[in-house]
Design an enzyme around this catalytic site. Sequence first.
Site, PDB file in Angstrom:
ATOM      1  N   ASP A 146       1.867  12.423  -4.572  1.00 32.50           N
ATOM      2  CA  ASP A 146       0.675  11.873  -5.203  1.00 32.50           C
ATOM      3  C   ASP A 146      -0.409  11.752  -4.115  1.00 32.50           C
ATOM      4  O   ASP A 146      -0.115  11.871  -2.925  1.00 32.50           O
ATOM      5  CB  ASP A 146       1.055  10.493  -5.769  1.00 32.50           C
ATOM      6  CG  ASP A 146      -0.134   9.683  -6.216  1.00 32.50           C
ATOM      7  OD1 ASP A 146      -0.964  10.219  -6.980  1.00 32.50           O
ATOM      8  OD2 ASP A 146      -0.247   8.508  -5.812  1.00 32.50           O
ATOM      9  N   ASP A 157      -3.913   9.485  -4.480  1.00 31.99           N
ATOM     10  CA  ASP A 157      -4.526   8.147  -4.426  1.00 31.99           C
ATOM     11  C   ASP A 157      -3.478   7.041  -4.341  1.00 31.99           C
ATOM     12  O   ASP A 157      -2.567   6.976  -5.163  1.00 31.99           O
ATOM     13  CB  ASP A 157      -5.378   7.911  -5.677  1.00 31.99           C
ATOM     14  CG  ASP A 157      -6.687   8.670  -5.621  1.00 31.99           C
ATOM     15  OD1 ASP A 157      -7.667   8.090  -5.144  1.00 31.99           O
ATOM     16  OD2 ASP A 157      -6.718   9.851  -6.033  1.00 31.99           O
TER      17      ASP A 157
HETATM   18 MG   LIG Z   1      -1.389   7.031  -6.877  1.00 29.17          MG
END
Ligand SMILES: [Mg+2]
Length: 245
Positions: free
Chosen positions: A6, A8
């Site tokens: 991932d 963010d």
């Molecule tokens: Mg995230």
Amino acid sequence: MAVLTDIDGTLSPIVPTPDMSEVSEELRDLLRRLSERYLLVAGISGRKTEDAFDLIGLEEVVYFGNHGFEILREGEVEVIPEALPYLEKIQELERLAKGELAPEGALIEEKGITASIHYRNAPREVGERSVEFVKREGERLGLRITVGRGVVEARPPIKADKGTAVRTLVEEYHPERAMFIGDDTTDLDAFRELEKLREEGALREVLRVGVASDEGPPEIETEADIVVDGVDGVGEVLRALLGED
Ligand SMILES: [Mg+2]
């Protein structure tokens, strides 16, 4: 081995607004070196695919974005094959919305394989008309319509999330092992798909790395194989993958 992550909250600390997000030079350097050593390094994000690329900024990394509908590699955006037949329908909806809703103050955001019609800054009746229009025309075109806060969105009626993104990458690159690093609810789809792929025999080993935070769901820690503390903890994992302390 495939290193899937991932972006963010995992590679960049959570900040007040998404456009303030930044991946540190140190992590970028680790990802660059990992992409030389490992079969695949991919950033999988709910963001627009180009935004995911801008954040990490490395051509060597593969990006999966736009709700799992798009892959970006070596500067080219590819729509997943299952969604491709709907590209024309999305464009048709955008064309209709530009003619019908844009003159009244709605903002038509063309995102490629998905479209967002924003009406937050338009009069209330324009919002109501936008939702009604996009629902009617979108459904006629066979698209899936969702209404958010100040926005109505159209996308192909196909299941796409971080889990389907992980599966697509595993089936395409054929790693023996894969790991996923994530901090939030949508990352659980990736954790669960990795486990399924292992049960099916498509992967020999999987590693789910949960990034602990105050806001993340508890499952990120309970479903992970290992839990690390924030973006700094992710840096330690990446360094360990390179055999560094
Ligand atoms: Mg995230």
